[in-house]
Design a protein around this motif. Structure first.
Motif, PDB file in Angstrom:
ATOM      1  N   ASP A 198       0.648  -1.222   0.028  1.00 20.22           N
ATOM      2  CA  ASP A 198      -0.074  -0.095  -0.097  1.00 20.22           C
ATOM      3  C   ASP A 198       0.827   1.299  -0.077  1.00 20.22           C
ATOM      4  OD1 ASP A 198      -2.276  -1.577   0.145  1.00 20.22           O
ATOM      5  OD2 ASP A 198      -2.823  -1.373   2.253  1.00 20.22           O
ATOM      6  N   TYR A 199       2.105   1.165   0.281  1.00 20.79           N
ATOM      7  CA  TYR A 199       2.931   2.147   0.547  1.00 20.79           C
ATOM      8  C   TYR A 199       4.160   2.439  -0.486  1.00 20.79           C
ATOM      9  CZ  TYR A 199       0.154   2.979   4.587  1.00 20.79           C
ATOM     10  OH  TYR A 199      -1.021   3.444   5.564  1.00 20.79           O
ATOM     11  N   LEU A 200       4.263   1.502  -1.202  1.00 12.55           N
ATOM     12  CA  LEU A 200       5.611   1.429  -2.348  1.00 12.55           C
ATOM     13  C   LEU A 200       5.324   2.650  -3.324  1.00 12.55           C
ATOM     14  CD1 LEU A 200       5.616  -2.379  -3.029  1.00 12.55           C
ATOM     15  CD2 LEU A 200       7.261  -0.924  -1.464  1.00 12.55           C
ATOM     16  N   GLU A 201       4.327   2.947  -3.844  1.00 12.34           N
ATOM     17  CA  GLU A 201       4.155   4.138  -4.831  1.00 12.34           C
ATOM     18  C   GLU A 201       4.566   5.703  -4.066  1.00 12.34           C
ATOM     19  OE1 GLU A 201       4.120   4.299  -8.115  1.00 12.34           O
ATOM     20  OE2 GLU A 201       4.419   2.120  -7.903  1.00 12.34           O
ATOM     21  N   THR A 202       3.948   5.628  -2.864  1.00 12.25           N
ATOM     22  CA  THR A 202       4.089   6.821  -2.053  1.00 12.25           C
ATOM     23  C   THR A 202       5.684   6.783  -1.750  1.00 12.25           C
ATOM     24  OG1 THR A 202       2.020   6.517  -1.104  1.00 12.25           O
ATOM     25  CG2 THR A 202       3.676   7.908   0.143  1.00 12.25           C
ATOM     26  N   ILE A 203       6.378   5.693  -1.802  1.00 17.91           N
ATOM     27  CA  ILE A 203       7.758   5.822  -1.024  1.00 17.91           C
ATOM     28  C   ILE A 203       8.485   6.240  -2.094  1.00 17.91           C
ATOM     29  CG2 ILE A 203       9.655   4.437  -0.262  1.00 17.91           C
ATOM     30  CD1 ILE A 203       7.666   2.911   1.717  1.00 17.91           C
ATOM     31  N   LYS A 204       8.086   5.814  -3.435  1.00 16.67           N
ATOM     32  CA  LYS A 204       9.093   5.912  -4.697  1.00 16.67           C
ATOM     33  C   LYS A 204       9.086   7.526  -4.846  1.00 16.67           C
ATOM     34  CE  LYS A 204       8.216   1.693  -7.013  1.00 16.67           C
ATOM     35  NZ  LYS A 204       7.485   1.033  -8.353  1.00 16.67           N
ATOM     36  N   SER A 205       8.054   8.429  -4.419  1.00 17.56           N
ATOM     37  CA  SER A 205       8.276   9.778  -4.621  1.00 17.56           C
ATOM     38  C   SER A 205       8.961  10.505  -3.521  1.00 17.56           C
ATOM     39  CB  SER A 205       6.626  10.360  -4.778  1.00 17.56           C
ATOM     40  OG  SER A 205       5.973  10.310  -3.796  1.00 17.56           O
ATOM     41  N   GLU A 206       9.354   9.871  -2.763  1.00 14.24           N
ATOM     42  CA  GLU A 206      10.112  10.620  -1.449  1.00 14.24           C
ATOM     43  C   GLU A 206      11.620  10.296  -1.567  1.00 14.24           C
ATOM     44  OE1 GLU A 206       8.778  12.212   0.916  1.00 14.24           O
ATOM     45  OE2 GLU A 206       6.686  11.754   0.106  1.00 14.24           O
ATOM     46  N   ASN A 207      12.464  11.029  -0.615  1.00 11.92           N
ATOM     47  CA  ASN A 207      13.832  10.893  -0.668  1.00 11.92           C
ATOM     48  C   ASN A 207      14.252   9.432  -0.137  1.00 11.92           C
ATOM     49  OD1 ASN A 207      16.530  11.601  -1.132  1.00 11.92           O
ATOM     50  ND2 ASN A 207      16.592  13.022   0.751  1.00 11.92           N
ATOM     51  N   ALA A 208      13.992   8.238  -0.969  1.00 12.55           N
ATOM     52  CA  ALA A 208      14.155   7.141  -0.250  1.00 12.55           C
ATOM     53  C   ALA A 208      14.620   6.217  -1.445  1.00 12.55           C
ATOM     54  CB  ALA A 208      13.147   6.558   0.628  1.00 12.55           C
ATOM     55  N   LYS A 209      15.274   5.221  -1.461  1.00 12.97           N
ATOM     56  CA  LYS A 209      15.612   3.924  -2.340  1.00 12.97           C
ATOM     57  C   LYS A 209      14.905   3.010  -1.794  1.00 12.97           C
ATOM     58  CE  LYS A 209      19.163   2.033  -4.932  1.00 12.97           C
ATOM     59  NZ  LYS A 209      20.577   1.981  -5.159  1.00 12.97           N
ATOM     60  N   LEU A 210      14.110   2.187  -2.720  1.00  9.37           N
ATOM     61  CA  LEU A 210      13.720   0.726  -2.062  1.00  9.37           C
ATOM     62  C   LEU A 210      14.578  -0.230  -2.669  1.00  9.37           C
ATOM     63  CD1 LEU A 210       9.984   1.293  -3.179  1.00  9.37           C
ATOM     64  CD2 LEU A 210      10.727   0.828  -1.064  1.00  9.37           C
ATOM     65  N   ASP A 211      15.051  -1.161  -1.707  1.00  5.88           N
ATOM     66  CA  ASP A 211      15.985  -2.279  -2.074  1.00  5.88           C
ATOM     67  C   ASP A 211      15.426  -3.353  -1.181  1.00  5.88           C
ATOM     68  OD1 ASP A 211      18.120  -3.641  -2.842  1.00  5.88           O
ATOM     69  OD2 ASP A 211      19.493  -2.866  -1.618  1.00  5.88           O
ATOM     70  N   LEU A 212      14.449  -3.822  -1.461  1.00  4.28           N
ATOM     71  CA  LEU A 212      13.675  -4.853  -0.716  1.00  4.28           C
ATOM     72  C   LEU A 212      14.154  -6.401  -1.049  1.00  4.28           C
ATOM     73  CD1 LEU A 212      10.008  -3.611  -0.717  1.00  4.28           C
ATOM     74  CD2 LEU A 212      11.698  -3.271   0.994  1.00  4.28           C
ATOM     75  N   ASN A 213      14.679  -6.955  -0.195  1.00  7.23           N
ATOM     76  CA  ASN A 213      15.196  -8.524  -0.446  1.00  7.23           C
ATOM     77  C   ASN A 213      13.899  -9.495  -0.486  1.00  7.23           C
ATOM     78  OD1 ASN A 213      17.513  -7.400  -0.634  1.00  7.23           O
ATOM     79  ND2 ASN A 213      18.047  -7.681   1.671  1.00  7.23           N
TER      80      ASN A 213
END
Length: 181
Positions: free
Chosen positions: A166-181
């Motif tokens: 539910d939060y992956l798209e929101t996080i992409k627009s923030e100053n963060a990098k997704l690196d989920l294992n």
């Protein structure tokens, strides 16, 4: 002890001169010093209302709106905004004033949830709040809303109920990098 009290009965205010010993590395009054003063006045207000020793349960949102200079007078005002069974929400307002120009600045406002305690450390019932004007009703209603919002937010983010997708798209627009294992 009275069953109900007005907020006026337990209002507290203090004024203190800001000294060089209160300053941070930037030459302004340290936010931690102001927070300590805010906690003290919230305690005084809640204790006056409940006629009991009180502890701070939570602090809701502290925004530092304007810096406070060494040499300014700082006035803190506290009043009861909400009463539950054993808890109270104390509204605290901080203003600074230049002693040379008289100019005043609103520095911050915050809400402290205080709980009355008995000698045995158990929570004590507190007097209810008599609402005497629209401002009092507004403050009480705002506290009820804030309490419900916090409860909802806490429940929503419990590990067992949290849904990462539910939060992956929101996080992409923030100053963060997704690196989920």
């Amino acid at each position: 002890m009275k069953k109900f009290k007005t907020s006026k009965e337990s209002r507290v205010s203090i004024t203190e001169l800001m000294l060089p010993s209160h300053s941070n590395f930037g030459g302004k009054v340290h936010g931690g010093h102001i927070l300590s003063l805010m906690d003290q006045i919230a305690f005084a207000c809640a204790s006056k209302h409940s006629q009991a020793y009180c502890v701070t349960a939570s602090v809701n949102r502290v925004d530092f709106l304007n810096p406070i200079e060494v040499g300014e007078l700082v006035t803190l005002k506290a009043s009861i905004n909400y009463t539950g069974r054993t808890s109270m929400v104390v509204g605290v307002r901080v203003e600074s004033q230049s002693v040379t120009t008289g100019q005043r600045k609103h520095c911050n406002s915050s809400y402290f949830t205080m709980v009355a305690k008995g000698e045995n450390g158990k929570n004590l019932p507190v007097p209810g709040l008599i609402l005497t004007d629209k401002q009092g009703v507004r403050r009480f209603a705002r506290s009820v809303e804030r309490k419900a919002s916090a409860s909802s937010r806490d429940t929503k983010f419990e590990p067992a109920k949290f849904k990462v997708d539910d939060y992956l798209e929101t996080i992409k627009s923030e100053n963060a990098k997704l690196d989920l294992n």
